[in-house]
Scaffold this motif. Sequence first.
Motif, PDB file in Angstrom:
ATOM      1  N   SER A  67      -6.456  -4.668 -10.318  1.00  0.00           N
ATOM      2  CA  SER A  67      -5.919  -5.117 -11.587  1.00  0.00           C
ATOM      3  C   SER A  67      -6.018  -6.628 -11.697  1.00  0.00           C
ATOM      4  N   GLY A  68      -6.305  -7.095 -12.881  1.00  0.00           N
ATOM      5  CA  GLY A  68      -6.427  -8.534 -13.086  1.00  0.00           C
ATOM      6  C   GLY A  68      -6.811  -8.824 -14.524  1.00  0.00           C
ATOM      7  N   THR A  69      -7.430  -9.982 -14.726  1.00  0.00           N
ATOM      8  CA  THR A  69      -7.793 -10.384 -16.080  1.00  0.00           C
ATOM      9  C   THR A  69      -9.293 -10.629 -16.157  1.00  0.00           C
TER      10      THR A  69
ATOM     11  N   ARG B  53     -14.222 -13.538  -4.268  1.00  0.00           N
ATOM     12  CA  ARG B  53     -15.521 -12.959  -4.601  1.00  0.00           C
ATOM     13  C   ARG B  53     -15.561 -12.479  -6.058  1.00  0.00           C
TER      14      ARG B  53
ATOM     15  N   ILE C 180     -11.480 -11.055  -1.377  1.00  0.00           N
ATOM     16  CA  ILE C 180     -11.925 -10.263  -2.529  1.00  0.00           C
ATOM     17  C   ILE C 180     -11.609 -10.999  -3.830  1.00  0.00           C
TER      18      ILE C 180
ATOM     19  N   LEU D 110      -7.310   3.338   4.196  1.00  0.00           N
ATOM     20  CA  LEU D 110      -7.438   2.976   2.786  1.00  0.00           C
ATOM     21  C   LEU D 110      -8.426   3.903   2.085  1.00  0.00           C
TER      22      LEU D 110
ATOM     23  N   PHE E 145      -3.801   2.361   8.859  1.00  0.00           N
ATOM     24  CA  PHE E 145      -3.714   2.873   7.497  1.00  0.00           C
ATOM     25  C   PHE E 145      -5.120   3.128   6.986  1.00  0.00           C
TER      26      PHE E 145
ATOM     27  N   ALA F 165       0.875  -1.160   0.000  1.00  0.00           N
ATOM     28  CA  ALA F 165       0.000   0.000   0.000  1.00  0.00           C
ATOM     29  C   ALA F 165       0.914   1.212   0.000  1.00  0.00           C
TER      30      ALA F 165
ATOM     31  N   HIS G 147      -0.205  -6.787  -8.203  1.00  0.00           N
ATOM     32  CA  HIS G 147       0.122  -5.936  -9.348  1.00  0.00           C
ATOM     33  C   HIS G 147      -0.135  -4.452  -9.129  1.00  0.00           C
TER      34      HIS G 147
ATOM     35  N   ARG H 222      -9.799  -3.790   8.282  1.00  0.00           N
ATOM     36  CA  ARG H 222      -8.628  -4.499   8.783  1.00  0.00           C
ATOM     37  C   ARG H 222      -7.381  -3.632   8.752  1.00  0.00           C
TER      38      ARG H 222
ATOM     39  N   ALA I 116      -0.553  -1.350  -5.967  1.00  0.00           N
ATOM     40  CA  ALA I 116      -0.456  -1.014  -4.557  1.00  0.00           C
ATOM     41  C   ALA I 116      -1.752  -0.338  -4.142  1.00  0.00           C
ATOM     42  N   LEU I 117      -2.303  -0.766  -3.030  1.00  0.00           N
ATOM     43  CA  LEU I 117      -3.453  -0.078  -2.480  1.00  0.00           C
ATOM     44  C   LEU I 117      -3.051   1.346  -2.132  1.00  0.00           C
TER      45      LEU I 117
ATOM     46  N   ASP J  48       4.366  -2.685   3.399  1.00  0.00           N
ATOM     47  CA  ASP J  48       4.210  -4.079   2.999  1.00  0.00           C
ATOM     48  C   ASP J  48       3.039  -4.701   3.735  1.00  0.00           C
ATOM     49  N   LEU J  49       2.290  -5.509   3.019  1.00  0.00           N
ATOM     50  CA  LEU J  49       1.115  -6.135   3.614  1.00  0.00           C
ATOM     51  C   LEU J  49       1.156  -7.633   3.390  1.00  0.00           C
ATOM     52  N   PRO J  50       0.488  -8.381   4.237  1.00  0.00           N
ATOM     53  CA  PRO J  50       0.469  -9.845   4.074  1.00  0.00           C
ATOM     54  C   PRO J  50      -0.172 -10.225   2.745  1.00  0.00           C
TER      55      PRO J  50
ATOM     56  N   ASP K  75      -2.055 -12.536   1.907  1.00  0.00           N
ATOM     57  CA  ASP K  75      -3.405 -13.097   1.865  1.00  0.00           C
ATOM     58  C   ASP K  75      -4.495 -12.054   2.112  1.00  0.00           C
ATOM     59  N   LEU K  76      -4.065 -10.822   2.251  1.00  0.00           N
ATOM     60  CA  LEU K  76      -5.021  -9.772   2.605  1.00  0.00           C
ATOM     61  C   LEU K  76      -6.240  -9.727   1.687  1.00  0.00           C
ATOM     62  N   LEU K  77      -5.989  -9.901   0.393  1.00  0.00           N
ATOM     63  CA  LEU K  77      -7.081  -9.724  -0.557  1.00  0.00           C
ATOM     64  C   LEU K  77      -7.738 -11.041  -0.969  1.00  0.00           C
TER      65      LEU K  77
ATOM     66  N   ARG L 113      -3.053  -1.703  10.986  1.00  0.00           N
ATOM     67  CA  ARG L 113      -1.900  -0.939  10.510  1.00  0.00           C
ATOM     68  C   ARG L 113      -2.097   0.557  10.629  1.00  0.00           C
TER      69      ARG L 113
ATOM     70  N   ILE M  12     -11.447  -5.097   4.086  1.00  0.00           N
ATOM     71  CA  ILE M  12     -10.019  -4.791   4.041  1.00  0.00           C
ATOM     72  C   ILE M  12      -9.750  -3.416   4.630  1.00  0.00           C
TER      73      ILE M  12
ATOM     74  N   ILE N  75      -7.597   3.765  -6.468  1.00  0.00           N
ATOM     75  CA  ILE N  75      -6.900   2.924  -7.435  1.00  0.00           C
ATOM     76  C   ILE N  75      -7.874   1.894  -8.006  1.00  0.00           C
TER      77      ILE N  75
ATOM     78  N   LEU O 240      -8.411 -11.539 -10.237  1.00  0.00           N
ATOM     79  CA  LEU O 240      -7.640 -10.468  -9.606  1.00  0.00           C
ATOM     80  C   LEU O 240      -6.177 -10.861  -9.488  1.00  0.00           C
ATOM     81  N   ASP O 241      -5.303  -9.892  -9.734  1.00  0.00           N
ATOM     82  CA  ASP O 241      -3.866 -10.099  -9.565  1.00  0.00           C
ATOM     83  C   ASP O 241      -3.406  -9.144  -8.461  1.00  0.00           C
TER      84      ASP O 241
END
Lengths: 157, 157
Positions: free
Chosen positions: B150-152, A133, A130, B142, B140, A111, A146, B133, A148-149, A121-123, A125-127, B138, B130, B147, A142-143
């Motif tokens: 990103s994905g396919t 879903r 999502i 969000l 933080f 993020a 790729h 969390r 940063a939040l 830096d975030l773990p 498995d955070l997303l 953190r 998220i 943003i 979702l990637d």
Amino acid sequence: MSVEAGTQDDRADASHPAVERALTMLRSGGHRITGARHAVIETLATIDGHPSAEQLSEQVRTLHPTVHRATVYRTLETLAALGVVTQVHLAGNATTYHLAGDATGHHHLHASCRVCGRIIDLPSDLLDPITRRLAEERDFALDPPHIALSGTCHTCQ
Amino acid sequence: MSVEAGTQDDRADASHPAVERALTMLRSGGHRITGARHAVIETLATIDGHPSAEQLSEQVRTLHPTVHRATVYRTLETLAALGVVTQVHLAGNATTYHLAGDATGHHHLHASCRVCGRIIDLPSDLLDPITRRLAEERDFALDPPHIALSGTCHTCQ
DNA sequence: ATGAGTGCAAAGTGTTTGCAACTAT
DNA sequence: ATAGTTGCAAACACTTTGCACTCAT
């Protein structure tokens, strides 16, 4: 090219496992091991933080002055396509690069703070929820690493 | 400036509520209502899709040829600071802009396909867990709409 | 030997900035 | 009147590309 082949043990650390892994993947992807690529990969393995292509390029050039910016960009693209490096887009800033699954082999997410630019830096498995879903409901793969939040870090709130 | 003051009912739709709202927020933010700003806001209210600053600028210029690119960029920045428009960063592509809480007043999120570039609208609450969390663990804050994930997309997989 | 890869320069995007002229208040 | 805004041109940061040459294979 100015990198001496044969011995790369004169630099940084004789055989950072991630470097070996990257070289192997390059080779098995049908690509050639060149001095420039070697230099980029070793720089990726040793540099701290979350460097942009430009910063990497600069760093590479401190040890290998003949390696051109454009070559670094091309190398990073190649490595990204092979999955050796992860490209992280930073909401308005230059794309950053790091070896995929550095050292321990596990990825992490990022993020960035909209105010100070700090990267957190975030773990990995955070997303996951999502990701699941989106796959189920929208057939979208979702990637997570790729991008940063984006948000505001605790010191900037 | 080439926009005629007094009557803006000659254009698009006499008084798109979002336009009125944006103008009001501009004014109460201590900013002046200029022809250029009026033009940008009306374009934002009428244009389809997820336009970049450059595309908006082009579109604005079809009706108001004297409005400069730079002015559009500056106007968008001002409107974003006021919270009137939402800036969405698109993983490697130009930033896009849309009126915050368009029409109905509720936000939405975006995901972009790495392959075809298509932009997919997502429910605004997708990242709520998220967000929570990150705030708790953190500290933080969000900003989910800022943003695009990103994905396919399903056609590109 | 031969084609993948490189260095270089040059062009592309997308975006920002300094400044004199203009205009909404 | 006078600051906030604008248009313009120029600079900027990041990235890509065409081409002749080089080097890993």
